[in-house]
Design an enzyme around this catalytic site. Structure first.
Site, PDB file in Angstrom:
ATOM      1  NE  ARG A 109      39.878  28.231  41.438  1.00  0.00           N
ATOM      2  CZ  ARG A 109      39.117  29.182  40.838  1.00  0.00           C
ATOM      3  NH1 ARG A 109      37.786  29.319  41.561  1.00  0.00           N
ATOM      4  NH2 ARG A 109      39.056  30.144  39.879  1.00  0.00           N
ATOM      5  CB  THR A 397      31.019  33.488  44.394  1.00  0.00           C
ATOM      6  OG1 THR A 397      31.405  33.025  43.179  1.00  0.00           O
ATOM      7  CG2 THR A 397      32.169  33.055  45.416  1.00  0.00           C
ATOM      8  CD  GLN A 434      35.550  28.438  39.913  1.00  0.00           C
ATOM      9  OE1 GLN A 434      35.527  29.606  39.653  1.00  0.00           O
ATOM     10  NE2 GLN A 434      34.522  27.881  40.584  1.00  0.00           N
ATOM     11  CG  ASP A 437      37.876  32.053  37.433  1.00  0.00           C
ATOM     12  OD1 ASP A 437      37.190  32.725  36.925  1.00  0.00           O
ATOM     13  OD2 ASP A 437      37.630  31.942  38.745  1.00  0.00           O
ATOM     14  CB  SER A 462      39.350  37.148  42.671  1.00  0.00           C
ATOM     15  OG  SER A 462      40.196  37.227  41.476  1.00  0.00           O
TER      16      SER A 462
HETATM   17  N1  GLU Z   1      35.279  32.397  39.975  1.00  0.00           N
HETATM   18  C1  GLU Z   1      35.464  33.601  40.725  1.00  0.00           C
HETATM   19  C2  GLU Z   1      37.001  33.334  41.646  1.00  0.00           C
HETATM   20  O1  GLU Z   1      37.338  32.051  41.706  1.00  0.00           O
HETATM   21  C3  GLU Z   1      34.573  33.768  41.791  1.00  0.00           C
HETATM   22  C4  GLU Z   1      33.419  34.320  40.938  1.00  0.00           C
HETATM   23  C5  GLU Z   1      32.525  35.196  41.875  1.00  0.00           C
HETATM   24  O2  GLU Z   1      32.872  35.725  42.864  1.00  0.00           O
HETATM   25  O3  GLU Z   1      31.454  35.655  41.158  1.00  0.00           O
HETATM   26  O4  GLU Z   1      37.771  34.027  41.708  1.00  0.00           O
END
Ligand code: GLU
Length: 578
Positions: A109, A397, A434, A437, A462
């Site tokens: 991450r 993603t 990121q 988030d 998520s």
């Molecule tokens: N940034 C999101 C996450 O880490 C994922 C974004 C997406 O799936 O569009 O949960």
């Protein structure tokens, strides 16, 4: 309950069950597709793009491991699916080692630079910034984690040399690849992709139009970058000229320039973590621990549903949809309250304790929705924090699942966050956004919010790469999806569809979505699920019909060892194997 209310409740129950019965005879039949999965006997890869799957097969045919193939896939996806993931972003990998039976969670991450302040997403007047005001430019960029994480996984489980794994992407970047429907569609639709000169030059032609589908696009800059990492390892990314260029791009961004430094790059570390695992009926389900909320929340939903006879309910029926929505509501109440980067803000110990989840299940009424679920008290640390749910765009993603010839498995979700990330392009790849988030408002009722921005911290995710095992610890399924915080709902649906309803992996992925994030109950627009709206409305759900562009890619193994692959018809994935 007063007698009159209880009679009324019974009448409502009977009417709803009658409606549900009619519904099941009409719409039910269309709910489950008659798709069959792709089959193979030795190894398999399911990714979001045909070129990435092809690269995986090339590596697997040479005797490469699942991790080797994953590295080749990620490098090709950086090129062919730039809107979704890449070396400028972060990701999570669950790995199952067939020899030791061990499952490890790799955390790649993004991390917040040292200059991060908790008010980073607030305007001077204390109000939160607008979404794209924060996304586009340098402010949202976290120190990328994917390359360091893949190197760590390769040190543990690689079989082929590191530099070999970059060759498919380097060759394709030089020869050129055809622009896919999705890349074309998203570049055409994105208002912000022209913000920065170098990004605009790559994604648009001289007249400023997005490259038509099938146009061959070359990316020699990326080829050169990948050659540097292939030759110099992850250090060539995190130190030296590449690290210098990345930080200069962020510092000199025409919008929201910030101080990400070469010291931030050099300090980045990936982390091996213990996967979070829980029994679900006769299976063991393993997911990604924090900083992702994916594993714990998925396991909470399943743990709550274990109190209900899901295997006897029908896919897409009123009752199963109601129960999934209600269990999800409760799980999201806990998620939103407790989960963040647990290295900085630990969460309560008992969140997936079966006794706790049985008590949570008792809060669910069979025929009545319970809006606005409250977080429970799972024991352990008690902090008050509520993180607003960000990033539900669901357009970027990527997820891929790989099983190698020795039975090792990778389930990896990778992301630059929203489509095209920060829109900043450097050395042939896009930088993530990121950091959005994080919770943008750092305090709630005077108390610190767990997922507030802090230097060196990882924003809550998520992403839910998942592995399923039978009660003897044998691998059964790998799955995951993009989709922002809806990922959790997409993955949970696929788990219930395969484990409870015994649908094949392709049917399970195809099955229309229903989910709840402790708000509206969302059902997938344009599917037979829409017929549930009146009955769910009648039960007190606030029903929203939404397009839900999941990107589930999964692999299931049958008891005789046949690999079955499924890909999401909502995106461009391909499963293949030998
Ligand atoms: N940034 C999101 C996450 O880490 C994922 C974004 C997406 O799936 O569009 O949960």
């Amino acid at each position: 309950m007063p007698k009159q209310r209880s009679i009324r409740q019974s009448i409502i129950t009977i009417s709803l069950l009658a409606v549900a019965l009619c519904h099941s005879t009409n719409a039910q039949a269309d709910m489950v597709s008659d798709s069959v999965p792709v089959k193979a006997s030795k190894f398999m890869a399911a990714t979001a793009n045909p070129y990435a799957t092809e690269a995986a097969l090339e590596i697997l045919r040479e005797g490469g491991s699942a991790v080797d193939a994953a590295i080749a896939v990620q490098m090709v996806l950086t090129l062919v699916e730039p809107q979704s993931s890449g070396i400028g972003g972060g990701g999570f990998m669950l790995h199952f080692d067939s020899l030791t039976g061990e499952t490890v969670a790799y955390d790649g991450r993004e991390k917040a630079p040292a200059s991060t302040s908790e008010t980073m997403f607030l305007r001077a007047n204390g109000e939160p910034m607008g979404w794209y005001e924060a996304v586009v430019g340098g402010l949202s960029v976290g120190v990328p984690g994917v390359v360091r994480m893949l190197e760590m996984a390769h040190q543990d489980h690689g079989k082929l040399p590191w530099d070999r794994l970059f060759q498919p992407a380097i060759d394709l970047a030089r020869a050129g690849f055809p622009v896919s429907d999705r890349m074309n569609y998203l570049s055409a639709a994105d208002t912000y992709l022209k913000t920065f000169e170098s990004t605009a030059q790559y994604f648009f032609d001289a007249a400023g139009a997005p490259h038509p589908v099938g146009t061959i696009v070359k990316n020699p800059e990326l080829a050169q970058t990948l050659e540097m990492i292939a030759g110099g390892g992850a250090d060539a990314f995190y130190t030296g000229p590449l690290a210098e260029t990345i930080t200069q791009t962020v510092q000199n961004a025409p919008l929201n320039p910030t101080m990400m430094t070469t010291a931030d790059m050099a300090a980045y570390t990936a982390v091996r973590r213990q996967a979070v695992c829980s029994p679900y009926r006769s299976y063991i389900v393993c997911g990604m621990p924090p900083p992702s909320s994916g594993g714990i929340t998925t396991l909470q939903i399943l743990g709550i549903l274990e109190s209900f006879p899901m295997p006897h309910l029908r896919p897409g029926s009123m009752l199963s949809s109601h129960l999934i929505a209600e269990a999800s509501r409760l799980a999201f109440a806990d998620r939103n309250h407790y989960l963040a980067d647990s290295d900085v803000t630990p969460h309560p110990d008992g969140m997936i304790d079966p006794g706790y989840l049985r008590d949570r299940a008792k809060l669910i009424k069979m025929v009545e929705a319970t809006p606005n679920a409250q977080p429970g008290n799972p024991g352990g640390i008690q902090e008050t924090h509520l993180a607003p749910d960000s990033a539900d765009k669901g357009l970027s993603t990527t997820h891929f699942s790989i099983v190698d010839g020795d039975g090792n498995v990778v389930s990896m979700t990778s992301s630059i966050e929203t489509q095209f990330g920060s829109r900043l392009m450097t050395s042939g790849f896009l930088l993530n956004n990121q950091l959005t988030d994080f919770a943008w408002i750092p305090k709630k009722d005077g108390k610190p919010v767990a997922n507030r921005p802090e230097a060196g911290k990882r924003p809550r995710s998520s992403m839910s790469p998942t592995l399923v095992f039978d009660h003897d610890g044998r691998f059964v399924m790998a799955v995951g999806s993009p989709g922002g915080s809806s990922i959790i709902g997409y993955v949970t649906k696929t788990l219930i569809a395969t484990l409870d309803w015994k649908l094949n992996i392709q049917q399970a992925i195809d099955l229309p979505h229903v989910l709840n994030k402790n708000g509206a109950t969302r059902i997938e627009a344009g599917t037979p699920m829409e017929t549930l709206k009146p009955v769910l409305d009648g039960m007190g759900h606030e029903v929203e019909m939404r397009e839900m562009t999941s990107g589930l890619q999964g692999i299931w193994i049958t008891p005789d060892g046949t690999l079955e692959g499924g890909v999401d018809p909502r995106r461009e994935g391909v499963a293949a194997g030998d």
